[in-house]
Scaffold this motif. Sequence first.
Motif, PDB file in Angstrom:
ATOM      1  N   ARG A 132     -30.690 -38.500   5.076  1.00  0.00           N
ATOM      2  CA  ARG A 132     -29.562 -38.648   5.608  1.00  0.00           C
ATOM      3  C   ARG A 132     -29.556 -38.356   6.924  1.00  0.00           C
ATOM      4  NH1 ARG A 132     -24.538 -40.967   4.958  1.00  0.00           N
ATOM      5  NH2 ARG A 132     -22.678 -39.833   5.817  1.00  0.00           N
ATOM      6  N   CYS A 133     -29.001 -38.799   7.944  1.00  0.00           N
ATOM      7  CA  CYS A 133     -28.799 -38.646   9.642  1.00  0.00           C
ATOM      8  C   CYS A 133     -27.393 -38.757   9.756  1.00  0.00           C
ATOM      9  CB  CYS A 133     -29.713 -39.191  10.367  1.00  0.00           C
ATOM     10  SG  CYS A 133     -29.584 -39.010  12.128  1.00  0.00           S
ATOM     11  N   VAL A 134     -27.012 -37.894  10.541  1.00  0.00           N
ATOM     12  CA  VAL A 134     -25.462 -38.122  11.102  1.00  0.00           C
ATOM     13  C   VAL A 134     -25.639 -37.641  12.425  1.00  0.00           C
ATOM     14  CG1 VAL A 134     -24.415 -37.587   8.771  1.00  0.00           C
ATOM     15  CG2 VAL A 134     -24.455 -35.803  10.464  1.00  0.00           C
ATOM     16  N   ALA A 135     -24.898 -38.300  13.412  1.00  0.00           N
ATOM     17  CA  ALA A 135     -24.618 -38.105  14.684  1.00  0.00           C
ATOM     18  C   ALA A 135     -23.247 -37.662  14.986  1.00  0.00           C
ATOM     19  CB  ALA A 135     -25.231 -39.221  15.616  1.00  0.00           C
ATOM     20  N   VAL A 136     -23.074 -36.218  15.727  1.00  0.00           N
ATOM     21  CA  VAL A 136     -21.727 -35.672  15.810  1.00  0.00           C
ATOM     22  C   VAL A 136     -21.532 -35.242  17.121  1.00  0.00           C
ATOM     23  CG1 VAL A 136     -20.240 -33.800  15.135  1.00  0.00           C
ATOM     24  CG2 VAL A 136     -21.923 -34.685  13.596  1.00  0.00           C
ATOM     25  N   ASP A 137     -20.360 -35.706  17.927  1.00  0.00           N
ATOM     26  CA  ASP A 137     -20.175 -35.397  19.071  1.00  0.00           C
ATOM     27  C   ASP A 137     -19.597 -34.183  19.344  1.00  0.00           C
ATOM     28  OD1 ASP A 137     -17.149 -35.609  18.768  1.00  0.00           O
ATOM     29  OD2 ASP A 137     -17.184 -37.554  19.698  1.00  0.00           O
ATOM     30  N   ALA A 138     -19.157 -33.783  20.300  1.00  0.00           N
ATOM     31  CA  ALA A 138     -18.767 -32.296  20.789  1.00  0.00           C
ATOM     32  C   ALA A 138     -17.093 -31.954  20.278  1.00  0.00           C
ATOM     33  CB  ALA A 138     -18.678 -32.037  22.204  1.00  0.00           C
ATOM     34  N   THR A 139     -16.595 -33.154  19.742  1.00  0.00           N
ATOM     35  CA  THR A 139     -15.327 -32.878  19.044  1.00  0.00           C
ATOM     36  C   THR A 139     -15.240 -33.159  17.667  1.00  0.00           C
ATOM     37  OG1 THR A 139     -14.625 -35.352  18.873  1.00  0.00           O
ATOM     38  CG2 THR A 139     -14.206 -34.358  21.032  1.00  0.00           C
ATOM     39  N   GLY A 140     -16.532 -33.151  17.169  1.00  0.00           N
ATOM     40  CA  GLY A 140     -16.623 -33.126  15.689  1.00  0.00           C
ATOM     41  C   GLY A 140     -16.449 -34.295  15.013  1.00  0.00           C
ATOM     42  N   GLU A 141     -16.435 -35.435  15.830  1.00  0.00           N
ATOM     43  CA  GLU A 141     -16.366 -36.866  15.270  1.00  0.00           C
ATOM     44  C   GLU A 141     -17.846 -37.339  14.983  1.00  0.00           C
ATOM     45  OE1 GLU A 141     -15.314 -41.139  16.549  1.00  0.00           O
ATOM     46  OE2 GLU A 141     -14.742 -39.765  17.826  1.00  0.00           O
ATOM     47  N   VAL A 142     -18.057 -37.727  13.668  1.00  0.00           N
ATOM     48  CA  VAL A 142     -19.073 -38.585  13.154  1.00  0.00           C
ATOM     49  C   VAL A 142     -19.319 -39.779  13.920  1.00  0.00           C
ATOM     50  CG1 VAL A 142     -20.693 -39.021  11.222  1.00  0.00           C
ATOM     51  CG2 VAL A 142     -19.217 -37.005  11.066  1.00  0.00           C
ATOM     52  N   LEU A 143     -20.306 -39.903  14.854  1.00  0.00           N
ATOM     53  CA  LEU A 143     -20.297 -41.234  15.481  1.00  0.00           C
ATOM     54  C   LEU A 143     -21.155 -42.289  14.750  1.00  0.00           C
ATOM     55  CD1 LEU A 143     -21.011 -39.895  19.010  1.00  0.00           C
ATOM     56  CD2 LEU A 143     -18.729 -40.496  18.307  1.00  0.00           C
ATOM     57  N   ALA A 144     -21.984 -41.821  13.915  1.00  0.00           N
ATOM     58  CA  ALA A 144     -22.756 -42.434  13.239  1.00  0.00           C
ATOM     59  C   ALA A 144     -23.532 -41.640  12.270  1.00  0.00           C
ATOM     60  CB  ALA A 144     -24.053 -43.479  13.839  1.00  0.00           C
ATOM     61  N   ALA A 195     -19.204 -31.739  27.030  1.00  0.00           N
ATOM     62  CA  ALA A 195     -18.086 -32.746  26.290  1.00  0.00           C
ATOM     63  C   ALA A 195     -18.893 -33.801  25.979  1.00  0.00           C
ATOM     64  CB  ALA A 195     -17.387 -33.124  27.479  1.00  0.00           C
ATOM     65  N   ASP A 196     -20.298 -34.321  26.502  1.00  0.00           N
ATOM     66  CA  ASP A 196     -20.783 -35.697  26.525  1.00  0.00           C
ATOM     67  C   ASP A 196     -21.925 -35.385  25.245  1.00  0.00           C
ATOM     68  OD1 ASP A 196     -22.567 -34.201  27.866  1.00  0.00           O
ATOM     69  OD2 ASP A 196     -23.241 -35.927  29.044  1.00  0.00           O
ATOM     70  N   SER A 197     -22.099 -34.074  24.677  1.00  0.00           N
ATOM     71  CA  SER A 197     -23.228 -33.932  23.668  1.00  0.00           C
ATOM     72  C   SER A 197     -22.979 -34.569  22.432  1.00  0.00           C
ATOM     73  CB  SER A 197     -23.585 -32.351  23.913  1.00  0.00           C
ATOM     74  OG  SER A 197     -22.211 -31.975  23.210  1.00  0.00           O
ATOM     75  N   VAL A 198     -24.299 -35.019  22.015  1.00  0.00           N
ATOM     76  CA  VAL A 198     -24.391 -35.396  20.514  1.00  0.00           C
ATOM     77  C   VAL A 198     -25.451 -34.516  19.847  1.00  0.00           C
ATOM     78  CG1 VAL A 198     -25.037 -37.340  19.090  1.00  0.00           C
ATOM     79  CG2 VAL A 198     -23.644 -37.759  21.017  1.00  0.00           C
ATOM     80  N   TRP A 199     -25.113 -34.121  18.683  1.00  0.00           N
ATOM     81  CA  TRP A 199     -25.934 -33.436  17.989  1.00  0.00           C
ATOM     82  C   TRP A 199     -26.338 -33.870  16.457  1.00  0.00           C
ATOM     83  CZ3 TRP A 199     -27.226 -29.626  20.806  1.00  0.00           C
ATOM     84  CH2 TRP A 199     -26.444 -29.175  21.885  1.00  0.00           C
ATOM     85  N   LEU A 200     -27.436 -34.010  16.080  1.00  0.00           N
ATOM     86  CA  LEU A 200     -28.120 -34.572  14.951  1.00  0.00           C
ATOM     87  C   LEU A 200     -28.101 -33.624  13.843  1.00  0.00           C
ATOM     88  CD1 LEU A 200     -30.727 -37.000  16.402  1.00  0.00           C
ATOM     89  CD2 LEU A 200     -28.413 -37.570  16.222  1.00  0.00           C
ATOM     90  N   GLY A 201     -27.729 -33.939  12.747  1.00  0.00           N
ATOM     91  CA  GLY A 201     -27.888 -33.454  11.499  1.00  0.00           C
ATOM     92  C   GLY A 201     -28.849 -34.183  10.439  1.00  0.00           C
ATOM     93  N   LEU A 202     -29.995 -33.847  10.054  1.00  0.00           N
ATOM     94  CA  LEU A 202     -30.802 -34.217   9.013  1.00  0.00           C
ATOM     95  C   LEU A 202     -30.738 -33.820   7.523  1.00  0.00           C
ATOM     96  CD1 LEU A 202     -33.953 -34.905  11.318  1.00  0.00           C
ATOM     97  CD2 LEU A 202     -31.662 -36.161  11.313  1.00  0.00           C
ATOM     98  N   ASP A 203     -30.637 -34.406   6.544  1.00  0.00           N
ATOM     99  CA  ASP A 203     -30.580 -33.840   5.478  1.00  0.00           C
ATOM    100  C   ASP A 203     -31.446 -34.533   4.314  1.00  0.00           C
ATOM    101  OD1 ASP A 203     -28.684 -32.608   3.101  1.00  0.00           O
ATOM    102  OD2 ASP A 203     -28.662 -34.737   2.401  1.00  0.00           O
ATOM    103  N   LEU A 204     -32.445 -33.933   3.629  1.00  0.00           N
ATOM    104  CA  LEU A 204     -33.351 -34.092   2.654  1.00  0.00           C
ATOM    105  C   LEU A 204     -32.596 -33.769   1.095  1.00  0.00           C
ATOM    106  CD1 LEU A 204     -36.767 -33.795   3.959  1.00  0.00           C
ATOM    107  CD2 LEU A 204     -35.574 -35.943   3.455  1.00  0.00           C
ATOM    108  N   GLY A 205     -32.002 -34.731   0.544  1.00  0.00           N
ATOM    109  CA  GLY A 205     -31.514 -34.260  -0.639  1.00  0.00           C
ATOM    110  C   GLY A 205     -32.359 -34.642  -2.059  1.00  0.00           C
ATOM    111  N   THR A 206     -31.721 -34.727  -3.020  1.00  0.00           N
ATOM    112  CA  THR A 206     -32.708 -35.063  -4.278  1.00  0.00           C
ATOM    113  C   THR A 206     -32.711 -36.709  -4.031  1.00  0.00           C
ATOM    114  OG1 THR A 206     -31.828 -33.484  -5.294  1.00  0.00           O
ATOM    115  CG2 THR A 206     -33.015 -34.954  -6.641  1.00  0.00           C
TER     116      THR A 206
END
Length: 530
Positions: free
Chosen positions: A51-63, A36-47
Motif C-alpha cells: 500500500r501507498c498513501v500520500a498525506v499532506d501537511a494537514t493530515g489529509e490523505v490525498l490519495a 504547508a505544501d508538503s506531501v509525505w508518502l507512507g509505504l506499507d508491506l502487509g501480509t
Amino acid sequence: MPDQPLPAPPRPEGTPPEDATLQLAPVRPTAGHLPADSVWLGLDLGTQSARCVAVDATGEVLAAASRPLTSHREGTHHEQDPEQWWGALAAACREALADIDPRRVRGLAIDATSGTVLLADADGTPLTPGLMYDDGRAAAQAERANAVGGQVWEELGYRSMQPSWALPKLLWLLEHPTPAISGAGEGLRLLHQPDLITWRLAGHQVPADASHALKTGYHLVEERWPDPELEKLGVAAGLLPEVVRPGTVLGAVCAAAAEATGIPEGTAIVAGMTDGCAAQIGAGALTPGAWNSVLGTTLVFKGTSPHLVRDPDGVVYCHRGPGDSWLPGGASSSGAGVISREFPGADLADLTRRAAAAPTTAVAYPLVSTGGERFPFRAPCAEPFVLGEPADEAERFHAHLLGVACVERLCFDYLDLLGAPVDGPLTLTGGGAKNPYWNRLRADVLGRPVHVPAQAEGAVGMAVLAATSSGVGVVEAAAQLVRAGERIEPDPARTAHWTPVYLGFLDELVRRGWLRPTVAAHARERATQR
C-alpha cells in the motif's frame, strides 16, 4: 499485518542509562510545523497487500492505492516471493501519485512485517523466498540462538527468541543452502523485508532500521550487532546490514526507481519501523500508557512505557521510541485472518448484521497461523477450538469476533502482570477496526473506552515518520498529521455479560496447557476489580 477490512455494516528498575538508549534519529529544532505544501508518502508491506498513501501537511490523505500479495503456506512454513513486494508496491505508488504534483513530494518511509527476512546476493537480487513473520520452521535454530545469546536477550528484556523471529530463520537458511546461496560467497546479504525496497529505491544498499533489526538480535540499548554471539552462531559479519535509528534519512530515490514507481527522483528515503510500530505512530499513541491494537491478519499490540518491560516468557519485546520511551508489545498468531479462512466468499456485512442482532456466548479461539501462538502466550502446539455450539453461520461468525476480543483482553491482563502501564488511551486500527460492531464488542469485552482514529494505519504512520525529515519531531509530526476519530464507550452491563465468557475462555487455555495458571489468576483478579 493489518490488511483486509471487514465491510462496515449499517526511570524504574531495568531502565538503561540515558546515554545508552536508542532513540529515533535526532532532528533539528524547529517551530514544529511542516511546510504547508508538503506531501509525505507512507509505504506499507502487509501480509495480503502492498500500500501507498500520500498525506499532506494537514493530515489529509490525498490519495491511496494498494495491490494484493499472495503467500504460500505449508505446515509451519509461510513464504512469499520478494519480487512481488517490489512489483506490487511500485504499482500502488504509480496509482497513488498519478494526480499529485511531484514538486510537493518531500519524503517517504516504509513499514513491513516484523521478522520477515530473505537472503540476497551482492547486487540485491533475492536468492530465497521471503520467510514471513509467522514462519515457524526454525524451532531448533531458536533453541541454539537462545543457548548462545540468552544473556544478550535478557539484557533486552525479551529473554528468548521464538522460532518465527528473524535470527533463527537466518540460521535455518544458512543450514539449508541452495546452490545460489553457496555461490554468493562473501556477497551473501541478509535483508529484512523493507531492506529490499529501500535498496531498489536508492539504487544501492542502504542501512536497515533498528526496528526491523530487533528480531535479528540487534542490541537496541548499545546500538550494535552482538558480534561475539553471532560469530558463535556462524553468522559472518559481512552478512548483516548496517543499522540506523528509525527516522534517519537513508538516501534519495534514484532515476530508475522514479521511473518504476512514479515517486519523484530525489525524494528523501527515511528509515522506517515495523508494521506494529507504524500503526502506533499512525494512531498517535505516543504518550506513556497509550496503546494501539492493530487488528489485521493477526493482532499486533504496541504501547508506550517510560521503562523497559521485561518478560520472563519472552512473548513481549520492546522497541525504542522517541526520547527515553520504550514501545513494548507483541504480535499474536490470532486475528482477523481467521475470518477469510473460515468464511471464504461470505457476505461479511450480512453476517455482521445477523451476528449483532443475536450475539451468542459461544467463543472461538481465532488462531490464524499453523505454527502455534506467539502472544499473549507462547504455545507452539496451539490449535483453533470453539467453546459452545453456534447454531448457524452468523453465530459461528460472532464466536470468532468474540474470540479476538477475548485474546485482546488477555493481552492487557498479561501486560499488566508484567508491570507495563496499560491504563492510558487505547486506539483500534487495522482492517478489523473498519467494522463498527466489532469495535463496540471489543470495547464491551475490554470494559474500557476505545478510540478509532479517522484514518490511522501503518502507511499513515510512515508518512508521519517521513515528515520528520523536515526537522519536526515524531510526536509533533503525529500531532499535526493524525486526525481524531470516534470514541466508543463500553456498556457496563455488556461488560458484565461477557466477563464470564472471557474467564471460561482462559480456563480452557489453562486446561489445554497453553496458558500459565498464574496469568489466568491475575486476569481473574483484575476482573473482580472492575
